[in-house]
Design a protein around this motif. Structure first.
Motif, PDB file in Angstrom:
ATOM      1  N   HIS A 257     -15.822  48.880 -72.025  1.00  0.00           N
ATOM      2  CA  HIS A 257     -15.012  48.271 -70.735  1.00  0.00           C
ATOM      3  C   HIS A 257     -14.888  49.208 -69.644  1.00  0.00           C
ATOM      4  N   ARG A 258     -15.892  50.044 -69.481  1.00  0.00           N
ATOM      5  CA  ARG A 258     -15.742  51.294 -68.484  1.00  0.00           C
ATOM      6  C   ARG A 258     -15.770  50.643 -67.012  1.00  0.00           C
ATOM      7  N   ALA A 259     -16.648  49.575 -66.873  1.00  0.00           N
ATOM      8  CA  ALA A 259     -16.892  48.876 -65.438  1.00  0.00           C
ATOM      9  C   ALA A 259     -15.585  48.450 -65.281  1.00  0.00           C
ATOM     10  N   GLY A 260     -15.230  47.546 -66.345  1.00  0.00           N
ATOM     11  CA  GLY A 260     -13.661  46.777 -66.158  1.00  0.00           C
ATOM     12  C   GLY A 260     -12.451  47.677 -65.606  1.00  0.00           C
ATOM     13  N   LYS A 261     -12.289  48.693 -66.260  1.00  0.00           N
ATOM     14  CA  LYS A 261     -11.302  49.506 -66.127  1.00  0.00           C
ATOM     15  C   LYS A 261     -11.480  50.345 -64.691  1.00  0.00           C
ATOM     16  N   GLN A 262     -12.819  50.478 -64.249  1.00  0.00           N
ATOM     17  CA  GLN A 262     -12.964  50.810 -62.870  1.00  0.00           C
ATOM     18  C   GLN A 262     -12.754  49.916 -61.927  1.00  0.00           C
ATOM     19  N   LEU A 263     -12.966  48.625 -62.083  1.00  0.00           N
ATOM     20  CA  LEU A 263     -12.626  47.412 -61.317  1.00  0.00           C
ATOM     21  C   LEU A 263     -11.274  47.210 -61.002  1.00  0.00           C
ATOM     22  N   PHE A 264     -10.374  47.396 -62.268  1.00  0.00           N
ATOM     23  CA  PHE A 264      -9.027  47.121 -62.307  1.00  0.00           C
ATOM     24  C   PHE A 264      -8.337  48.316 -61.341  1.00  0.00           C
ATOM     25  N   GLY A 265      -8.732  49.446 -61.676  1.00  0.00           N
ATOM     26  CA  GLY A 265      -8.199  50.472 -60.558  1.00  0.00           C
ATOM     27  C   GLY A 265      -8.602  50.309 -59.235  1.00  0.00           C
TER      28      GLY A 265
END
Lengths: 308, 70
Positions: free
Chosen positions: A269-277
């Motif tokens: 979920h690396r990209a998901g966390k980046q998008l959230f931030g």
């Protein structure tokens, strides 16, 4: 017959617990977007009235947060992210939270109506009622579109700010409403992607739980594709200058790029966390730029008058 | 009938009001500290509310009074 009169244990809740109950991080975003709505309005507002309006909006947002925590205490106890909140931890009883929330809601709405104006007060009352009744009590536990429709409550603060300044509504605050409305799904679904086990355990039908990761990632991209052009709308509709337009275009491009990465991500979920931030940064920078644009335009006008 | 409450228990026994305080809750140090902190916060909030009402009244009334001829 035996009648046992039991006493509740006296509370050990500190001031910090009550502040936590008001969701200070959500409150800060609400206040920031309300400030922007209030300051970009094309009228002069006395600083005392502006400050009073912001205090009422802040307290109203806190009231909505407290009432949300009162109703969602059972869900909060099941999720790692929320298990430390004051009610699941036993610091504040649900009844105390409900009383606190209702009192703050009544105070904030009545004060905003009597001290600022009734349009803003009506919008604040609607926002609190929508967040608590429509989102928290009804939608959150019943549909995967919970945060989409519930996003209305989070998108209203700039309109309340504008209404506090002008006593009416216009296209510009509606644009700000739409930006936050379309920003909400990619922001919360990015979070839900890496917290889906938590939501599943609490039986909250978030999109990744109900429709799966793949569909969630697709819908995040769709909303990002709507959000990016919408973010530039204040510029191409003539409400903001080219500097805002350039920043909005750049931010929208990054938002789409990150949503594409989320879409392409197969594991983790690396990209998901980046998008959230990044989505938090996106909203903050977009609204901050709108404020800078408006204040600098006002400053240049003022300097122009002085030169004449 | 058993009523677990100091005053009511004595009254039920026909011994008059309870003056022994033995059934009353004694707050712990932590509970006292928390109550004091909450009381101070409520006092500050009410004080701030009074100040806000005062300032808004000045602003609202002032703008109506200022243009009036003396």
């Amino acid at each position: 017959m035996s009648l046992i009169v039991t006493r509740a244990e006296p509370s050990v809740a500190g001031v910090g617990d009550y502040i936590t109950l008001m969701k200070p991080r959500v409150m800060s975003l609400v206040v920031f977007t309300a400030i922007v709505g209030l300051l970009i309005a094309p009228v002069h507002v006395h600083p005392v009235i502006a400050l009073t309006a912001l205090i009422c909006i802040t307290v109203g947002a806190g009231a909505a947060g407290a009432l949300n925590m009162w109703y969602d205490a059972d869900i909060d106890a099941c999720m790692a992210r929320t298990a430390g909140r004051p009610i699941p931890r036993g610091r504040i009883t649900p009844g105390e939270a409900a009383g606190f929330g209702m009192t703050l809601a009544a105070f904030s709405v009545v004060s905003l109506g009597l001290l600022v104006n009734f349009v803003a007060a009506a919008l604040l009352a609607f926002t609190i009622a929508f967040y608590v009744v429509i989102y928290t009590i009804w939608l959150k536990r019943s549909t995967s579109q919970n945060i989409v429709i519930g996003g209305v409550a989070g998108a209203l603060p700039p309109m309340i700010g504008w209404a506090a300044a002008t006593g009416s509504l216009a296209v510009e605050p509606v644009l700000l409403f739409l930006i936050i409305f379309f920003w909400t799904p990619p922001h919360f679904w990015a979070l839900a992607l890496f917290r889906s086990e938590d939501y599943a355990r609490a039986k909250v039908p978030m999109l990744p739980v109900v429709a799966g990761d793949r569909e969630t990632r697709r819908q995040i991209l769709l909303y990002a594709l709507v959000l990016a052009p919408l973010g530039t709308a204040p510029w191409f509709l003539g409400y903001a200058g080219p500097l805002f337009g350039a920043v909005a275009l750049a931010l929208g491009a990054v938002m789409i790029a990150l949503a594409l990465r989320v879409r392409a991500e197969k594991h983790g979920h690396r990209a998901g966390k980046q998008l959230f931030g990044f989505s938090l940064l996106y909203l903050f920078l977009l609204f901050a730029m709108l404020l800078v644009d408006r204040l600098s335009a006002g400053l240049f006008d003022h300097l122009g008058h002085l030169a004449e | 009938m058993t009523i677990v409450s100091g005053t009511m228990n004595r009254a039920a026994d026909g011994q008059g009001p309870d003056n022994s305080f033995k059934n009353r809750i004694k707050l712990t140090e932590q509970q006292l500290r928390a109550r004091r902190a909450r009381s101070i916060a409520i006092a500050l909030a009410l004080g701030a509310f009074v100040v806000v009402i005062f300032l808004v009244t000045l602003v609202r009334l002032g703008s109506n009074i200022a243009p009036r001829p003396m």
